[in-house]
Design a protein around this motif. Sequence first.
Motif, PDB file in Angstrom:
ATOM      1  N   SER A   1      -5.738   8.968  -5.994  1.00  0.00           N
ATOM      2  CA  SER A   1      -6.995   8.476  -6.194  1.00  0.00           C
ATOM      3  C   SER A   1      -7.345   7.239  -5.240  1.00  0.00           C
ATOM      4  O   SER A   1      -6.344   6.976  -4.367  1.00  0.00           O
ATOM      5  CB  SER A   1      -6.958   7.798  -7.478  1.00  0.00           C
ATOM      6  N   SER A   2      -8.482   6.605  -5.357  1.00  0.00           N
ATOM      7  CA  SER A   2      -9.114   5.473  -4.428  1.00  0.00           C
ATOM      8  C   SER A   2      -7.712   4.466  -4.353  1.00  0.00           C
ATOM      9  O   SER A   2      -7.508   3.980  -5.487  1.00  0.00           O
ATOM     10  CB  SER A   2     -10.170   5.003  -4.548  1.00  0.00           C
ATOM     11  N   GLY A   3      -7.307   4.029  -3.431  1.00  0.00           N
ATOM     12  CA  GLY A   3      -6.230   2.850  -3.163  1.00  0.00           C
ATOM     13  C   GLY A   3      -4.993   3.201  -3.346  1.00  0.00           C
ATOM     14  O   GLY A   3      -3.932   2.334  -3.265  1.00  0.00           O
ATOM     15  N   SER A   4      -4.526   4.529  -3.379  1.00  0.00           N
ATOM     16  CA  SER A   4      -3.347   5.146  -3.470  1.00  0.00           C
ATOM     17  C   SER A   4      -2.494   5.020  -2.250  1.00  0.00           C
ATOM     18  O   SER A   4      -1.329   5.249  -2.270  1.00  0.00           O
ATOM     19  CB  SER A   4      -3.331   6.630  -4.125  1.00  0.00           C
ATOM     20  N   GLY A   5      -3.321   4.799  -1.165  1.00  0.00           N
ATOM     21  CA  GLY A   5      -2.474   4.475   0.110  1.00  0.00           C
ATOM     22  C   GLY A   5      -2.658   5.709   1.275  1.00  0.00           C
ATOM     23  O   GLY A   5      -2.168   5.636   2.295  1.00  0.00           O
TER      24      GLY A   5
ATOM     25  N   ALA B   1       0.754  -1.053  -0.054  1.00  0.00           N
ATOM     26  CA  ALA B   1       0.081  -0.064   0.139  1.00  0.00           C
ATOM     27  C   ALA B   1       0.905   1.004  -0.059  1.00  0.00           C
ATOM     28  O   ALA B   1       0.394   2.428  -0.489  1.00  0.00           O
ATOM     29  CB  ALA B   1      -0.778   0.135   1.169  1.00  0.00           C
ATOM     30  N   ILE B   2       1.996   1.193   0.393  1.00  0.00           N
ATOM     31  CA  ILE B   2       2.802   2.289   0.535  1.00  0.00           C
ATOM     32  C   ILE B   2       4.389   1.963   0.218  1.00  0.00           C
ATOM     33  O   ILE B   2       4.796   0.767   0.949  1.00  0.00           O
ATOM     34  CB  ILE B   2       3.097   3.155   2.204  1.00  0.00           C
ATOM     35  N   GLN B   3       5.060   2.575  -0.611  1.00  0.00           N
ATOM     36  CA  GLN B   3       6.560   2.033  -0.952  1.00  0.00           C
ATOM     37  C   GLN B   3       7.304   3.310  -0.876  1.00  0.00           C
ATOM     38  O   GLN B   3       7.178   4.297  -1.428  1.00  0.00           O
ATOM     39  CB  GLN B   3       6.501   1.568  -2.260  1.00  0.00           C
ATOM     40  N   ASP B   4       8.533   2.953  -0.124  1.00  0.00           N
ATOM     41  CA  ASP B   4       9.572   3.756  -0.017  1.00  0.00           C
ATOM     42  C   ASP B   4       9.176   5.291   0.195  1.00  0.00           C
ATOM     43  O   ASP B   4       9.840   5.898  -0.461  1.00  0.00           O
ATOM     44  CB  ASP B   4      10.861   3.774  -1.132  1.00  0.00           C
TER      45      ASP B   4
ATOM     46  N   THR C   1      -3.843   4.168   4.657  1.00  0.00           N
ATOM     47  CA  THR C   1      -2.714   3.254   5.096  1.00  0.00           C
ATOM     48  C   THR C   1      -1.727   4.451   5.678  1.00  0.00           C
ATOM     49  O   THR C   1      -1.232   3.999   6.963  1.00  0.00           O
ATOM     50  CB  THR C   1      -1.944   2.575   4.195  1.00  0.00           C
ATOM     51  N   LEU C   2      -1.289   5.606   5.124  1.00  0.00           N
ATOM     52  CA  LEU C   2      -0.321   6.586   5.810  1.00  0.00           C
ATOM     53  C   LEU C   2      -1.079   6.871   6.864  1.00  0.00           C
ATOM     54  O   LEU C   2      -0.347   7.064   7.790  1.00  0.00           O
ATOM     55  CB  LEU C   2      -0.309   7.530   4.409  1.00  0.00           C
ATOM     56  N   ILE C   3      -2.274   7.575   6.840  1.00  0.00           N
ATOM     57  CA  ILE C   3      -2.891   8.004   7.930  1.00  0.00           C
ATOM     58  C   ILE C   3      -2.937   7.041   9.270  1.00  0.00           C
ATOM     59  O   ILE C   3      -2.642   7.436  10.440  1.00  0.00           O
ATOM     60  CB  ILE C   3      -4.378   8.546   7.814  1.00  0.00           C
ATOM     61  N   LYS C   4      -3.188   5.728   9.072  1.00  0.00           N
ATOM     62  CA  LYS C   4      -3.366   4.871   9.926  1.00  0.00           C
ATOM     63  C   LYS C   4      -1.757   4.567  10.622  1.00  0.00           C
ATOM     64  O   LYS C   4      -1.747   3.949  11.771  1.00  0.00           O
ATOM     65  CB  LYS C   4      -3.924   3.452   9.577  1.00  0.00           C
ATOM     66  N   MET C   5      -0.699   4.710   9.807  1.00  0.00           N
ATOM     67  CA  MET C   5       0.642   4.384  10.292  1.00  0.00           C
ATOM     68  C   MET C   5       0.950   5.270  11.294  1.00  0.00           C
ATOM     69  O   MET C   5       1.579   4.949  12.193  1.00  0.00           O
ATOM     70  CB  MET C   5       1.486   4.133   9.291  1.00  0.00           C
TER      71      MET C   5
ATOM     72  N   GLU D   1      -2.234   2.428  13.969  1.00  0.00           N
ATOM     73  CA  GLU D   1      -3.427   1.395  13.680  1.00  0.00           C
ATOM     74  C   GLU D   1      -2.772   0.185  12.953  1.00  0.00           C
ATOM     75  O   GLU D   1      -3.019  -0.923  13.162  1.00  0.00           O
ATOM     76  CB  GLU D   1      -4.511   2.008  13.296  1.00  0.00           C
ATOM     77  N   GLU D   2      -1.757   0.572  12.068  1.00  0.00           N
ATOM     78  CA  GLU D   2      -0.908  -0.238  11.302  1.00  0.00           C
ATOM     79  C   GLU D   2       0.362   0.098  11.434  1.00  0.00           C
ATOM     80  O   GLU D   2       0.874   1.102  11.844  1.00  0.00           O
ATOM     81  CB  GLU D   2      -1.265  -0.075   9.757  1.00  0.00           C
ATOM     82  N   LYS D   3       1.290  -0.868  11.129  1.00  0.00           N
ATOM     83  CA  LYS D   3       2.523  -1.113  11.378  1.00  0.00           C
ATOM     84  C   LYS D   3       3.490  -0.830  10.264  1.00  0.00           C
ATOM     85  O   LYS D   3       3.149  -1.541   9.467  1.00  0.00           O
ATOM     86  CB  LYS D   3       3.501  -2.071  12.489  1.00  0.00           C
ATOM     87  N   PRO D   4       4.450  -0.025   9.952  1.00  0.00           N
ATOM     88  CA  PRO D   4       5.074  -0.158   8.647  1.00  0.00           C
ATOM     89  C   PRO D   4       5.850  -1.399   8.569  1.00  0.00           C
ATOM     90  O   PRO D   4       6.469  -2.190   9.610  1.00  0.00           O
ATOM     91  CB  PRO D   4       6.003   1.126   8.483  1.00  0.00           C
ATOM     92  N   THR D   5       6.124  -1.969   7.463  1.00  0.00           N
ATOM     93  CA  THR D   5       6.846  -3.271   7.177  1.00  0.00           C
ATOM     94  C   THR D   5       8.266  -2.951   6.898  1.00  0.00           C
ATOM     95  O   THR D   5       9.123  -4.119   7.440  1.00  0.00           O
ATOM     96  CB  THR D   5       6.307  -4.077   5.960  1.00  0.00           C
TER      97      THR D   5
END
Length: 232
Positions: free
Chosen positions: A38-42, A19-22, A45-49, A53-57
């Motif tokens: 656009s929808s699905g661009s991440g 969902a997020i790259q580099d 996910t960025l806000i949640k990290m 709520e989410e951890k980066p890998t």
Amino acid sequence: MDLIRIKHVEKKYKNGVTAIQDLSLAIEKGAFVFVIGSSGSGKSTLIKMLYREEKPTKGQIIVGGLDVAKLKNKKVYKLRRKLGIVFQDYRLLPKMTVYENVAFALEVIGAKKDEIRVKVLKALEEVGLKNKLHNYPDQLSGGEQQRVAIARAIVNNPKLLLCDEPTGNLDPEMSMEIMKVLDNINKTRGTTIIMATHDQQIVNEMKKQVIILKDGHLVNFKEKGTYDNEAI
Ligand code: ADP
């Protein structure tokens, strides 16, 4: 001074979607930043990290001096106390009044009753809802419900306010009301605001910093940006 520093962050969900790259960027204290794409661009996910709520890998996220990914679960409250969150769907408690919804955010952290009253009334005044203290959420318009959610998010004066599509359910007029409230909070409290949005008109009218995401990549970070369809 930077409030947020993001370095080489990747987020790959368990289903294999990246969902997020580099992603690397820094956000200054007191900034007002739109995250568009656009929808699905991440964006979510960025806000949640940012609120864990989410951890980066991969990579590192620093928020107000805290290394978010490394934070132990029992220390996440330290991060959460630095920030407020506003969602598209308001998430108010339906059986509580406007006053109680906002006060609840302070009760759970053990604030005293007098302090709660002062802070809740101040926050509700800032969002223009001091005349609706005893209404229940279902007696309010969508725009009013979102203003209660904003009051709840700022009542403890966080350094950071995260907004994920806060105007997504509102008509253009109500959306601009919400934007005036957020702009005022940014200017008077100095709260750093990060807002994910699809709303072209808002981005173009507000003339704030703009982060553009595409397929999980940062494609641009502009001052006084516009919603440039070609870049998205
Ligand atoms: P946006 O907010 O810009 O619409 P998201 O951050 O919600 O984007 O989603 C980015 C990508 O990650 C999309 O491909 C989405 O399907 C995927 N995604 C989001 N959340 C999850 C999840 N919990 N599990 C798996 N994939 C997800």
